[in-house]
Design a protein around this motif. Structure first.
Motif, PDB file in Angstrom:
ATOM      1  N   LEU A  43     -41.706   3.640 -35.881  1.00 56.01           N
ATOM      2  CA  LEU A  43     -41.403   4.645 -34.875  1.00 56.01           C
ATOM      3  C   LEU A  43     -42.205   5.893 -35.192  1.00 56.01           C
ATOM      4  O   LEU A  43     -42.299   6.296 -36.355  1.00 56.01           O
ATOM      5  CB  LEU A  43     -39.905   4.974 -34.907  1.00 56.01           C
ATOM      6  N   GLY A  44     -42.810   6.501 -34.153  1.00 53.55           N
ATOM      7  CA  GLY A  44     -43.648   7.654 -34.405  1.00 53.55           C
ATOM      8  C   GLY A  44     -43.445   8.794 -33.445  1.00 53.55           C
ATOM      9  O   GLY A  44     -42.874   8.633 -32.361  1.00 53.55           O
ATOM     10  N   TYR A  45     -43.946   9.952 -33.876  1.00 55.99           N
ATOM     11  CA  TYR A  45     -43.883  11.172 -33.083  1.00 55.99           C
ATOM     12  C   TYR A  45     -45.275  11.780 -33.037  1.00 55.99           C
ATOM     13  O   TYR A  45     -45.967  11.851 -34.041  1.00 55.99           O
ATOM     14  CB  TYR A  45     -42.881  12.162 -33.698  1.00 55.99           C
ATOM     15  N   TRP A  46     -45.673  12.217 -31.853  1.00 60.82           N
ATOM     16  CA  TRP A  46     -47.021  12.735 -31.642  1.00 60.82           C
ATOM     17  C   TRP A  46     -46.925  14.074 -30.919  1.00 60.82           C
ATOM     18  O   TRP A  46     -46.134  14.242 -29.985  1.00 60.82           O
ATOM     19  CB  TRP A  46     -47.824  11.755 -30.798  1.00 60.82           C
ATOM     20  N   LYS A  47     -47.775  15.016 -31.350  1.00 57.60           N
ATOM     21  CA  LYS A  47     -47.857  16.299 -30.660  1.00 57.60           C
ATOM     22  C   LYS A  47     -49.239  16.361 -30.030  1.00 57.60           C
ATOM     23  O   LYS A  47     -50.251  16.459 -30.721  1.00 57.60           O
ATOM     24  CB  LYS A  47     -47.652  17.462 -31.627  1.00 57.60           C
ATOM     25  N   ALA A  48     -49.275  16.286 -28.725  1.00 56.75           N
ATOM     26  CA  ALA A  48     -50.541  16.316 -27.992  1.00 56.75           C
ATOM     27  C   ALA A  48     -51.176  17.695 -28.114  1.00 56.75           C
ATOM     28  O   ALA A  48     -50.487  18.708 -28.291  1.00 56.75           O
ATOM     29  CB  ALA A  48     -50.316  15.957 -26.528  1.00 56.75           C
ATOM     30  N   TYR A  98     -44.430   7.388 -43.437  1.00 54.98           N
ATOM     31  CA  TYR A  98     -43.513   7.145 -44.542  1.00 54.98           C
ATOM     32  C   TYR A  98     -43.068   5.694 -44.436  1.00 54.98           C
ATOM     33  O   TYR A  98     -42.613   5.257 -43.377  1.00 54.98           O
ATOM     34  CB  TYR A  98     -42.321   8.098 -44.489  1.00 54.98           C
ATOM     35  N   LEU A  99     -43.241   4.964 -45.527  1.00 57.01           N
ATOM     36  CA  LEU A  99     -42.969   3.529 -45.541  1.00 57.01           C
ATOM     37  C   LEU A  99     -41.762   3.229 -46.428  1.00 57.01           C
ATOM     38  O   LEU A  99     -41.645   3.791 -47.524  1.00 57.01           O
ATOM     39  CB  LEU A  99     -44.170   2.760 -46.095  1.00 57.01           C
ATOM     40  N   LEU A 100     -40.909   2.349 -45.955  1.00 59.83           N
ATOM     41  CA  LEU A 100     -39.823   1.812 -46.767  1.00 59.83           C
ATOM     42  C   LEU A 100     -40.126   0.336 -46.988  1.00 59.83           C
ATOM     43  O   LEU A 100     -40.420  -0.394 -46.037  1.00 59.83           O
ATOM     44  CB  LEU A 100     -38.477   1.980 -46.070  1.00 59.83           C
ATOM     45  N   LEU A 101     -40.075  -0.077 -48.239  1.00 60.98           N
ATOM     46  CA  LEU A 101     -40.425  -1.445 -48.612  1.00 60.98           C
ATOM     47  C   LEU A 101     -39.248  -2.110 -49.308  1.00 60.98           C
ATOM     48  O   LEU A 101     -38.384  -1.440 -49.882  1.00 60.98           O
ATOM     49  CB  LEU A 101     -41.624  -1.457 -49.567  1.00 60.98           C
ATOM     50  N   TRP A 113     -43.510   7.764 -38.647  1.00 62.27           N
ATOM     51  CA  TRP A 113     -44.788   8.497 -38.747  1.00 62.27           C
ATOM     52  C   TRP A 113     -44.811   9.689 -37.812  1.00 62.27           C
ATOM     53  O   TRP A 113     -44.023   9.767 -36.847  1.00 62.27           O
ATOM     54  CB  TRP A 113     -45.968   7.570 -38.501  1.00 62.27           C
ATOM     55  N   GLU A 114     -45.767  10.589 -38.120  1.00 67.54           N
ATOM     56  CA  GLU A 114     -45.976  11.776 -37.304  1.00 67.54           C
ATOM     57  C   GLU A 114     -47.455  12.080 -37.251  1.00 67.54           C
ATOM     58  O   GLU A 114     -48.166  11.956 -38.244  1.00 67.54           O
ATOM     59  CB  GLU A 114     -45.230  12.953 -37.942  1.00 67.54           C
ATOM     60  N   GLY A 115     -47.922  12.448 -36.069  1.00 67.92           N
ATOM     61  CA  GLY A 115     -49.322  12.797 -35.912  1.00 67.92           C
ATOM     62  C   GLY A 115     -49.481  13.862 -34.848  1.00 67.92           C
ATOM     63  O   GLY A 115     -48.535  14.177 -34.119  1.00 67.92           O
TER      64      GLY A 115
END
Length: 154
Positions: free
Chosen positions: A65-70, A131-134, A148-150
């Motif tokens: 799941l991710g978040y993006w700021k255009a 950020y990864l959880l394994l 994630w975030e970008g």
């Protein structure tokens, strides 16, 4: 019991505990390397379009799941959800379309924590931070969750 026998017993106990600790430490170092390998395989899967690396490092039950700021926006928005199959297809498209990141694109792995069965890591990539959880299956570490975030902050 004589003093000599007591000292000998204590010495044997100390040696036993130190042996266990060194084995545990060696196992931790090996697990950390295996977590790093899973993270680098994840990166190669997306950067090089290597679907075998996605398959070897990501669980089929992946939740990403991710978040993006255009550009020009002030608020981050949900960029959707990616399944294992979508990750594999994305990787395949990178290779087919030769849509590789620039050679100087960021690639960094930081293992944050390794426990007996779970681990966490942070990877910095061209699109942002993941950020990864394994979790560990036998001797293999696999990525289960990604948040994630970008875009990547400069």
């Amino acid at each position: 019991m004589t003093l000599k026998k007591s000292i000998m017993k204590i010495s044997l106990c100390v040696m036993f505990v130190l042996t266990l600790l060194s084995f545990s430490n060696a196992q931790s170092k090996n697990d950390k390397k295996l977590v790093e390998k899973a993270c680098w395989d994840y990166i190669d899967g997306f950067y090089k379009g290597d679907t075998t690396k996605i398959i070897s490092s990501v669980k089929p039950s992946l939740n990403k799941l991710g978040y993006w700021k255009a550009e020009g926006e002030e608020v981050y928005k949900s960029d959707g959800y990616m399944t294992f199959e979508q990750a594999r297809k994305y990787s395949k498209r990178v290779l087919e379309e030769k849509n590789f990141p620039k050679s100087d694109a960021p690639k960094k792995v930081e293992v944050l924590d390794v426990m007996n069965q779970i681990a966490s890591a942070k990877v910095t990539l061209w699109w942002g931070t993941d950020y990864l959880l394994l979790s560990k299956e036998g001797d293999k570490w696999m990525i289960e969750q990604v948040l994630w975030e970008g875009p990547l902050q400069k």
